[in-house]
Design an enzyme around this catalytic site. Structure first.
Site, mmCIF file in Angstrom:
data_model
loop_
_atom_site.group_PDB
_atom_site.id
_atom_site.type_symbol
_atom_site.label_atom_id
_atom_site.label_comp_id
_atom_site.label_asym_id
_atom_site.label_seq_id
_atom_site.Cartn_x
_atom_site.Cartn_y
_atom_site.Cartn_z
ATOM 1 N N PHE A 157 0.812 -1.228 0.000
ATOM 2 C CA PHE A 157 0.000 0.000 0.000
ATOM 3 C C PHE A 157 0.837 1.264 0.000
ATOM 4 O O PHE A 157 0.335 2.341 -0.303
ATOM 5 C CB PHE A 157 -0.939 0.002 1.230
ATOM 6 C CG PHE A 157 -0.221 0.327 2.526
ATOM 7 C CD1 PHE A 157 0.080 1.641 2.860
ATOM 8 C CD2 PHE A 157 0.176 -0.667 3.404
ATOM 9 C CE1 PHE A 157 0.753 1.953 4.042
ATOM 10 C CE2 PHE A 157 0.860 -0.375 4.568
ATOM 11 C CZ PHE A 157 1.148 0.940 4.890
ATOM 12 N N LYS A 181 -1.313 -7.223 -9.153
ATOM 13 C CA LYS A 181 -2.282 -7.380 -8.050
ATOM 14 C C LYS A 181 -1.847 -6.376 -6.980
ATOM 15 O O LYS A 181 -0.970 -6.651 -6.174
ATOM 16 C CB LYS A 181 -2.221 -8.814 -7.519
ATOM 17 C CG LYS A 181 -3.476 -9.327 -6.865
ATOM 18 C CD LYS A 181 -3.845 -8.692 -5.547
ATOM 19 C CE LYS A 181 -2.884 -8.797 -4.411
ATOM 20 N NZ LYS A 181 -3.220 -7.842 -3.315
ATOM 21 N N SER A 234 5.499 -7.034 3.145
ATOM 22 C CA SER A 234 6.099 -7.359 4.448
ATOM 23 C C SER A 234 6.911 -8.658 4.349
ATOM 24 O O SER A 234 6.672 -9.480 3.455
ATOM 25 C CB SER A 234 4.989 -7.524 5.481
ATOM 26 O OG SER A 234 4.095 -8.533 5.041
ATOM 27 N N CYS A 289 9.621 1.735 3.058
ATOM 28 C CA CYS A 289 10.486 0.600 3.394
ATOM 29 C C CYS A 289 11.907 1.084 3.670
ATOM 30 O O CYS A 289 12.719 0.351 4.208
ATOM 31 C CB CYS A 289 10.490 -0.423 2.276
ATOM 32 S SG CYS A 289 11.250 0.206 0.793
ATOM 33 N N GLU A 388 10.245 -4.233 12.828
ATOM 34 C CA GLU A 388 9.691 -3.195 11.954
ATOM 35 C C GLU A 388 8.310 -2.814 12.471
ATOM 36 O O GLU A 388 7.457 -3.677 12.648
ATOM 37 C CB GLU A 388 9.555 -3.709 10.510
ATOM 38 C CG GLU A 388 8.955 -2.659 9.596
ATOM 39 C CD GLU A 388 8.706 -3.149 8.169
ATOM 40 O OE1 GLU A 388 8.110 -4.224 7.996
ATOM 41 O OE2 GLU A 388 9.101 -2.438 7.237
#
Ligand code: NAD
Length: 497
Positions: A157, A181, A234, A289, A388
């Site tokens: 996202f 996707k 992730s 990230c 994280e």
């Protein structure tokens, strides 16, 4: 001045074979405006059947597209580039709406994506092979790079345009066709991207978008006709996709999560360092990230770092960039992310970690906001040091020396980004050489490589071999052929030529 939000459909459609395609699938997720909490739309959860329709459209388009001369493919990409540039502001506003990042950050998202398209426009040069004449008696060798077929991309996202653009331009430039996707949380800009590529002249079926969650991902990883899977998300999902797609015979590049480091030496230039740290830790509400989430002040750097970064964080304003373009930080993606982050802050607080800046206070009433948060005196044994969190939450640690800092960092499972701020070439060199991570910054807050370089995660931040972007991206989306040729030289003499 407030600006009106872009209009979006009540129910998100797939984009297959060059047109919108309404789904019969149940709902995967509500799409919210994270800055207000308002529900904007719903994303369908495609199952194997709808995924197969998208793959079939891509498979049908492959023979024609892969046979299109590479110079013609490049011309089409140049046209797509123009169309995307013409609609860059529209894309940025869509990102702002569905993701919540500020308009400036959303413009950056589009710009970085367009840079990959710029790079892909050089495809005739990038695809050139090698040749060697007389490699043996009358034998010449020549390599060429050929497309794979249908490639799939699964994206997160946090960069609704840039991350799909890490994949699509290079994949199609190389002659492949593509099924994307995207994250069900940010479906609008993905669909708009596909429409704009079609407007630019990309033939129908070359770039398709199918929406869904884990079931759609599994269907892509297992589909017989999908040759390569590019994943970004992730670490647990990245590992699962890597293993599943590889087990089904596909080549895979799979980028995962991160815990990125910002290390400050006592001789750092303070003004530029604090600006870079603020951008890295709190830009995009910490949902990059490459966001710096582990801050280290080495020796005498710790106290000034503590004071300056807390003051700068306290001055950040929160809100909706579409309503007030002057705000400094947007929301996190959804209610679940906000609750997860508040939970992590509560836990660390109860464990006794000192808070320099508490993001639970002074958040706007509406939307999913977490304020800038800084925990102090965080040691390597703490979850806050290693895990994280993917939000505007920073751990401040205080190693005694550069050597101790590097030792601590090299025990982290991730290996995405690490930056040192210093005026010493020797310290910078020592850090860059010894740190176990793929992307190193020297006085650069977010050392995310430009499109000509690979995006080089290591450790649990990447599974696979060839990374996205740069020549590794071209290599990932092609396979090599070597042609060895021998011609009878006596033939010329016998013909009397
Ligand atoms: P996510 O893993 O939840 O979702 C990413 C994609 O995988 C989505 O399309 C989602 O639908 C799908 N997915 C989710 N769970 C899955 C599962 N169990 N099995 C199969 N597919 C699944 O990630 P996110 O929350 O959208 O994005 C944030 C994460 O992405 C962070 O960890 C961040 O560090 C990472 N990220 C990494 C990079 C990089 O280059 N390393 C870049 C951007 C984001």
């Amino acid at each position: 001045m407030p600006s009106s939000a872009p209009a979006v459909a009540d129910r998100v459609a797939h984009f297959i074979g060059g047109r919108q395609c309404h789904s019969q699938a149940p709902q995967a997720a509500e799409v919210c405006n994270p800055a207000t909490g308002d529900v904007l739309s719903v994303t369908p959860a495609a199952g194997a059947e709808e995924v197969a329709t998208a793959v079939e459209a891509a498979r049908a388009a492959f023979p024609g597209w892969s046979a299109t001369p590479v110079t013609q493919r490049a011309k089409i990409l140049f046209c797509c580039r123009q169309v995307l540039h013409d609609h860059a502001e529209e894309l940025a506003r869509l990102i702002c709406l569905e993701n919540g990042k500020t308009l400036d950050e959303a413009r950056g998202d589009v710009t970085r994506g367009l840079e990959v398209l710029d790079f892909a426009c050089h495809i005739p040069h990038l695809l050139k092979g090698e040749c060697l004449s007389d490699v043996a008696e009358q034998l010449d060798g020549m390599t060429s790079r050929e497309p794979l077929g249908v490639c799939a991309g699964i994206t997160p996202f946090n960069f609704p345009v840039m991350v799909p653009m890490w994949m699509v331009p290079l994949a199609v430039a190389c002659g492949n066709t593509f099924v994307l996707k995207p994250s069900p949380k940010v479906p609008f800009s993905a669909n708009r991207l596909a429409e704009l590529f079609c407007e630019g002249g990309l033939p129908e079926g070359v770039f398709n978008v199918v929406h869904g969650g884990r079931e759609a991902v599994a269907a892509l990883c297992e589909h017989r006709d999908v040759r390569a899977v590019s994943f970004v998300g992730s670490t647990p999902a990245a590992r699962w996709v890597y293993e599943t797609a590889a087990r089904h015979g596909k080549r895979v590049q799979s980028a995962g999560g991160a815990k990125n480091v910002l290390l400050v030496m006592p001789d750092a230039d303070w003004d530029s360092t604090i600006r870079a740290i603020m951008g890295s830790a709190f830009g995009c509400a910490g949902q990059r990230c490459m966001a710096g989430s582990l801050l280290m002040g080495v020796g005498a750097a710790a106290q000034p770092l503590r004071e300056r970064v807390s003051a700068a964080a306290a001055a950040l304003t929160l809100g909706s960039s579409l309503e007030d373009p002057t705000i400094g930080m947007g929301p996190v993606i959804d209610r679940a992310a906000r609750d997860r982050l508040f939970g992590a802050i509560d836990r660390a607080d109860h464990e006794g970690l000192p808070l320099l800046c508490d993001g639970r206070s002074r958040v706007p009433q509406r939307g999913f906001f977490v304020g800038p948060t800084i925990f102090d005196h965080v040691t390597p044994d703490r979850a806050m040091f290693r895990e994280e969190l993917f939000g505007p939450v920073v751990a401040l640690a205080e190693p005694a020396s550069l050597g101790e800092a590097i030792d601590w960092l090299n025990r982290l499972p991730y290996g995405n980004g690490a930056t040192i701020f210093t005026s010493s070439g020797a310290a910078a060199r020592e850090f860059a050489r010894r740190i176990s991570c793929g992307m190193v910054g020297i006085n650069v807050g977010v050392p995310a490589p430009m499109a000509v370089f690979p995006f080089c995660g290591w450790g649990d931040s990447f599974f696979g071999d060839l990374h996205v972007q740069g020549m590794e991206g071209v290599q990932f989306f092609t396979r090599q052929k070597i042609v060895l040729s021998r011609w009878d030289q006596g033939y010329i003499r016998r013909q009397g030529w």
